[in-house]
Design a protein around this motif. Structure first.
Motif, PDB file in Angstrom:
ATOM      1  N   UNK A  42       0.806  -1.232   0.000  1.00  0.00           N
ATOM      2  CA  UNK A  42       0.000   0.000   0.000  1.00  0.00           C
ATOM      3  C   UNK A  42       0.837   1.280   0.000  1.00  0.00           C
ATOM      4  N   UNK A  43       0.387   2.258  -0.793  1.00  0.00           N
ATOM      5  CA  UNK A  43       0.979   3.602  -0.733  1.00  0.00           C
ATOM      6  C   UNK A  43      -0.116   4.619  -0.394  1.00  0.00           C
ATOM      7  N   UNK A  44       0.302   5.724   0.208  1.00  0.00           N
ATOM      8  CA  UNK A  44      -0.628   6.821   0.551  1.00  0.00           C
ATOM      9  C   UNK A  44      -0.180   8.065  -0.193  1.00  0.00           C
ATOM     10  N   UNK A  45      -1.148   8.776  -0.783  1.00  0.00           N
ATOM     11  CA  UNK A  45      -0.819   9.988  -1.527  1.00  0.00           C
ATOM     12  C   UNK A  45      -0.847  11.202  -0.600  1.00  0.00           C
ATOM     13  N   UNK A  46       0.144  12.066  -0.775  1.00  0.00           N
ATOM     14  CA  UNK A  46       0.262  13.273   0.052  1.00  0.00           C
ATOM     15  C   UNK A  46       0.488  14.460  -0.879  1.00  0.00           C
ATOM     16  N   UNK A  47      -0.227  15.542  -0.616  1.00  0.00           N
ATOM     17  CA  UNK A  47      -0.054  16.755  -1.424  1.00  0.00           C
ATOM     18  C   UNK A  47       0.405  17.897  -0.523  1.00  0.00           C
ATOM     19  N   UNK A  48       1.431  18.590  -0.943  1.00  0.00           N
ATOM     20  CA  UNK A  48       1.914  19.759  -0.185  1.00  0.00           C
ATOM     21  C   UNK A  48       1.823  20.986  -1.086  1.00  0.00           C
ATOM     22  N   UNK A  49       1.252  22.061  -0.545  1.00  0.00           N
ATOM     23  CA  UNK A  49       1.169  23.300  -1.322  1.00  0.00           C
ATOM     24  C   UNK A  49       2.504  24.041  -1.255  1.00  0.00           C
ATOM     25  N   UNK A  50       2.942  24.547  -2.405  1.00  0.00           N
ATOM     26  CA  UNK A  50       4.163  25.367  -2.417  1.00  0.00           C
ATOM     27  C   UNK A  50       3.805  26.744  -1.874  1.00  0.00           C
ATOM     28  N   UNK A  51       4.804  27.412  -1.241  1.00  0.00           N
ATOM     29  CA  UNK A  51       4.462  28.661  -0.536  1.00  0.00           C
ATOM     30  C   UNK A  51       4.246  29.858  -1.462  1.00  0.00           C
ATOM     31  N   UNK A  52       4.722  29.770  -2.706  1.00  0.00           N
ATOM     32  CA  UNK A  52       4.427  30.833  -3.660  1.00  0.00           C
ATOM     33  C   UNK A  52       5.265  32.081  -3.507  1.00  0.00           C
ATOM     34  N   UNK A  53       6.400  31.991  -2.804  1.00  0.00           N
ATOM     35  CA  UNK A  53       7.265  33.165  -2.663  1.00  0.00           C
ATOM     36  C   UNK A  53       7.919  33.544  -3.989  1.00  0.00           C
ATOM     37  N   UNK A  54       8.173  32.519  -4.796  1.00  0.00           N
ATOM     38  CA  UNK A  54       8.841  32.788  -6.074  1.00  0.00           C
ATOM     39  C   UNK A  54       7.799  33.058  -7.170  1.00  0.00           C
ATOM     40  N   UNK A  55       8.247  33.725  -8.237  1.00  0.00           N
ATOM     41  CA  UNK A  55       7.353  33.966  -9.373  1.00  0.00           C
ATOM     42  C   UNK A  55       7.005  32.621 -10.006  1.00  0.00           C
ATOM     43  N   UNK A  56       5.709  32.420 -10.244  1.00  0.00           N
ATOM     44  CA  UNK A  56       5.242  31.135 -10.769  1.00  0.00           C
ATOM     45  C   UNK A  56       5.738  30.905 -12.196  1.00  0.00           C
ATOM     46  N   UNK A  57       6.373  29.753 -12.402  1.00  0.00           N
ATOM     47  CA  UNK A  57       6.817  29.379 -13.741  1.00  0.00           C
ATOM     48  C   UNK A  57       5.654  28.659 -14.438  1.00  0.00           C
TER      49      UNK A  57
END
Lengths: 110, 179
Positions: free
Chosen positions: B124-139
């Protein structure tokens, strides 16, 4: 699927005439938007008020055409999102990427 | 934990049937929820989760039908999507299940999110999502175009995938806390 509503100086206003935006029509949508861009060479505002349901595949198609137009210094603007679709854009944080308006009037009155 | 309702759905694995399948499951869940639950919030989560579980099945499983087990408990909703189709390989990784328990593998990353798979057991695997903090200009050119796993992970409290080597059974399991 897409009908041109009005051509302004800097932006093309179009209506997306589908109820279900899904895996089934994502590729066709992408092809139609890129064809329009190749013809008009300007940013495109897509009215999605007729869309009741959207899945991740179609979301990917919207992002794909956005990336294509951005590479030519143009933009994809979204208009008339339903509450659920607005929530989906917030969930995926794509509301930070796209300019989103309630109506074409909001764009033309700017 | 008291179980309030449980039902197994056998759903066709076709693009045309998704909307009707979603409505069928949604009706069951909404009618079975305990009193006091925010129905609107739960409806949105259930709808997008079912759409993406079924879409994922159509894209990857290669089966005619898929089983959906839905259980409503006092504290949570559990949705298990089961099929005997192709084994799922997130991020095109051959098999995450060869890693030790706790191993965290980056699947996708852009300026908005990082998606990981964490090994929970040898099946079994578990999916994890982390939000990026957005300090840098979005590419923008780096934005991901595949949102299925991300939508399910962010709409639920736990999202796992299990593969039974002996039977070939794939199980995607979603838990939504009600409290």
């Amino acid at each position: 699927m897409i009908k041109v509503y009005k051509e302004l100086n800097n932006i093309l206003l179009v209506n997306l005439n589908i109820k279900e935006a899904s895996l089934e029509n994502g590729d066709a949508f992408k092809a139609e938007v890129i064809k329009l861009f190749d013809k008009y060479h300007k940013s495109i505002a897509i009215n999605m008020s007729a869309v009741e349901y959207i899945d991740s595949s179609f979301l990917g198609s919207i992002v794909s055409v956005f990336k294509h137009l951005i590479s030519f210094q143009a933009d994809v603007v979204l208009v008339g999102l339903s509450k659920d679709i607005t929530n989906l854009f917030a969930l995926t944080r794509l509301d930070k990427v796209f300019k989103i308006y309630n109506s074409f009037d909001e764009i033309t009155n700017q | 934990m008291a179980q309030l309702a449980s039902k197994q759905f056998l759903l066709p694995n076709t693009r045309q049937s998704i909307k009707a399948s979603v409505q069928e499951v949604l009706d069951f869940v909404i009618n079975s929820l305990p009193a006091g639950v925010n129905t609107e919030g739960i409806s949105f989560k259930i709808e997008v989760i079912i759409i993406e579980l079924l879409t994922n099945g159509i894209k990857h499983a290669g089966t005619i039908e898929t089983f959906l087990d839905v259980t409503i408990n006092e504290d949570n909703i559990n949705i298990d999507k089961k099929d005997f189709g192709n084994r799922f390989h997130p991020g095109n990784i051959t098999s995450l299940l060869v890693y030790d328990v706790g191993h965290k593998e980056l699947l996708t990353k852009d300026g908005l999110h990082s998606m990981y798979a964490v090994v929970e057991s040898d099946t079994q695997i578990r999916f994890v999502c982390e939000e990026e903090n957005g300090d840098e200009v979005l590419d923008v050119s780096n934005l991901m175009e595949h949102f299925g796993l991300l939508i399910i992970t962010k709409s639920s409290d736990t999202f796992t995938y299990e593969y039974d080597v002996d039977t070939g059974l794939n199980t995607f399991s979603v838990i939504i806390d009600l409290n």
